[in-house]
Design a protein around this motif. Structure first.
Motif, PDB file in Angstrom:
ATOM      1  N   ASP A 110       2.080 -13.725  -6.817  1.00  0.00           N
ATOM      2  CA  ASP A 110       2.604 -15.090  -6.899  1.00  0.00           C
ATOM      3  C   ASP A 110       2.475 -15.826  -5.572  1.00  0.00           C
ATOM      4  O   ASP A 110       2.117 -17.009  -5.545  1.00  0.00           O
ATOM      5  CB  ASP A 110       4.070 -15.085  -7.363  1.00  0.00           C
ATOM      6  CG  ASP A 110       4.218 -14.611  -8.800  1.00  0.00           C
ATOM      7  OD1 ASP A 110       3.231 -14.697  -9.563  1.00  0.00           O
ATOM      8  OD2 ASP A 110       5.306 -14.146  -9.159  1.00  0.00           O
ATOM      9  N   ILE A 111       2.745 -15.137  -4.492  1.00  0.00           N
ATOM     10  CA  ILE A 111       2.649 -15.772  -3.176  1.00  0.00           C
ATOM     11  C   ILE A 111       1.196 -16.078  -2.836  1.00  0.00           C
ATOM     12  O   ILE A 111       0.842 -17.216  -2.517  1.00  0.00           O
ATOM     13  CB  ILE A 111       3.287 -14.886  -2.083  1.00  0.00           C
ATOM     14  CG1 ILE A 111       4.795 -14.735  -2.341  1.00  0.00           C
ATOM     15  CG2 ILE A 111       3.020 -15.445  -0.694  1.00  0.00           C
ATOM     16  CD1 ILE A 111       5.457 -13.658  -1.513  1.00  0.00           C
ATOM     17  N   ASP A 112       0.339 -15.085  -2.929  1.00  0.00           N
ATOM     18  CA  ASP A 112      -1.068 -15.278  -2.580  1.00  0.00           C
ATOM     19  C   ASP A 112      -1.725 -16.330  -3.469  1.00  0.00           C
ATOM     20  O   ASP A 112      -2.471 -17.188  -2.989  1.00  0.00           O
ATOM     21  CB  ASP A 112      -1.840 -13.963  -2.697  1.00  0.00           C
ATOM     22  CG  ASP A 112      -1.448 -12.932  -1.648  1.00  0.00           C
ATOM     23  OD1 ASP A 112      -0.601 -13.234  -0.782  1.00  0.00           O
ATOM     24  OD2 ASP A 112      -2.000 -11.811  -1.704  1.00  0.00           O
ATOM     25  N   GLY A 113      -1.465 -16.251  -4.765  1.00  0.00           N
ATOM     26  CA  GLY A 113      -2.051 -17.221  -5.700  1.00  0.00           C
ATOM     27  C   GLY A 113      -1.573 -18.630  -5.448  1.00  0.00           C
ATOM     28  O   GLY A 113      -2.342 -19.595  -5.540  1.00  0.00           O
ATOM     29  N   SER A 114      -0.301 -18.779  -5.116  1.00  0.00           N
ATOM     30  CA  SER A 114       0.249 -20.108  -4.838  1.00  0.00           C
ATOM     31  C   SER A 114      -0.319 -20.705  -3.559  1.00  0.00           C
ATOM     32  O   SER A 114      -0.572 -21.907  -3.483  1.00  0.00           O
ATOM     33  CB  SER A 114       1.777 -20.042  -4.751  1.00  0.00           C
ATOM     34  OG  SER A 114       2.305 -19.662  -6.013  1.00  0.00           O
ATOM     35  N   ILE A 115      -0.532 -19.874  -2.551  1.00  0.00           N
ATOM     36  CA  ILE A 115      -1.133 -20.364  -1.314  1.00  0.00           C
ATOM     37  C   ILE A 115      -2.567 -20.817  -1.579  1.00  0.00           C
ATOM     38  O   ILE A 115      -2.982 -21.894  -1.133  1.00  0.00           O
ATOM     39  CB  ILE A 115      -1.080 -19.290  -0.203  1.00  0.00           C
ATOM     40  CG1 ILE A 115       0.374 -19.035   0.220  1.00  0.00           C
ATOM     41  CG2 ILE A 115      -1.927 -19.710   0.996  1.00  0.00           C
ATOM     42  CD1 ILE A 115       0.558 -17.818   1.111  1.00  0.00           C
ATOM     43  N   ALA A 116      -3.321 -20.024  -2.325  1.00  0.00           N
ATOM     44  CA  ALA A 116      -4.699 -20.407  -2.675  1.00  0.00           C
ATOM     45  C   ALA A 116      -4.690 -21.723  -3.450  1.00  0.00           C
ATOM     46  O   ALA A 116      -5.507 -22.618  -3.194  1.00  0.00           O
ATOM     47  CB  ALA A 116      -5.363 -19.309  -3.498  1.00  0.00           C
ATOM     48  N   ALA A 117      -3.747 -21.856  -4.374  1.00  0.00           N
ATOM     49  CA  ALA A 117      -3.641 -23.082  -5.179  1.00  0.00           C
ATOM     50  C   ALA A 117      -3.359 -24.289  -4.300  1.00  0.00           C
ATOM     51  O   ALA A 117      -3.948 -25.360  -4.488  1.00  0.00           O
ATOM     52  CB  ALA A 117      -2.540 -22.925  -6.226  1.00  0.00           C
ATOM     53  N   HIS A 118      -2.483 -24.121  -3.338  1.00  0.00           N
ATOM     54  CA  HIS A 118      -2.150 -25.258  -2.487  1.00  0.00           C
ATOM     55  C   HIS A 118      -3.343 -25.655  -1.614  1.00  0.00           C
ATOM     56  O   HIS A 118      -3.592 -26.842  -1.409  1.00  0.00           O
ATOM     57  CB  HIS A 118      -0.903 -24.984  -1.644  1.00  0.00           C
ATOM     58  CG  HIS A 118      -0.220 -26.240  -1.234  1.00  0.00           C
ATOM     59  ND1 HIS A 118       0.352 -27.100  -2.135  1.00  0.00           N
ATOM     60  CD2 HIS A 118      -0.064 -26.820  -0.026  1.00  0.00           C
ATOM     61  CE1 HIS A 118       0.839 -28.141  -1.493  1.00  0.00           C
ATOM     62  NE2 HIS A 118       0.590 -28.000  -0.212  1.00  0.00           N
TER      63      HIS A 118
END
Length: 181
Positions: free
Chosen positions: A106-114
């Motif tokens: 969730d953290i890694d994916g959210s950072i990539a998304a941002h």
């Protein structure tokens, strides 16, 4: 003001898009910048699925509206007045997934998304996180439609496209900071 700060402060969630497709070169830049997001131990365990197929986009919206159980919900009300109350007629949908057993998904994916949404803004595109599809995250038919890799979970989804609107900035809550000195 430097360009990064300017981009962060100017970006808005867009909920109305032109039908114009996003150029492949811009999609490639968005994905590349997503891949440059930091990840725990530099594992880079995310996976990006890019969807531009209008039929599949329509099925995503239909499945989400159909999954609504509260007939007075915001989603049901939107469906009465909007052609696409889920993806807002955006021509590009990116699904970020990661292994189900990965602790930092969730953290890694959210950072990539941002990284992706800031890149999109810098390229003249609008974007919006689509959290409402989280209702379908465990739906096998939905995961099959989005071609979620085996053993992966949906972390976050985003739409991109040319904005039909320019929302005004909302006031920021300034009571969210505590200092410990």
């Amino acid at each position: 003001m430097n360009e990064i700060i300017k981009t962060i402060k100017e970006r808005r969630s867009i909920r109305a898009y032109e039908s114009k497709p996003v150029e492949k070169e811009k999609i490639d830049q968005i994905l590349e910048c997503g891949m440059w997001g930091p990840s725990a131990k530099n594992d880079q365990k995310w996976h990006f699925t890019v969807i531009t197929n209008k039929e599949i986009l329509g099925k995503v919206t239909a499945m989400r509206v159909q999954a609504e159980t509260d007939k007075n919900s915001m989603m049901v009300q939107r469906a009465k007045t909007m052609e696409d109350p889920v993806l807002y007629n955006a021509p590009l949908y990116v699904v970020i997934t990661a292994p189900e057993d990965y602790n930092y998904a969730d953290i890694d994916g959210s950072i990539a998304a941002h990284n992706m949404i800031l890149t999109a803004h810098s390229l003249g595109l609008g974007s919006c996180y689509i959290g409402t599809v989280k209702i379908l995250k465990d739906n096998k038919e939905f995961k099959r439609l989005l071609q979620v890799p085996e053993g992966h979970k949906i972390v976050i989804t985003i739409v991109f496209g040319y904005a039909k609107e320019e929302p005004e900035p909302k006031e920021r809550n300034r009571d969210v900071v505590s200092w410990i000195e």
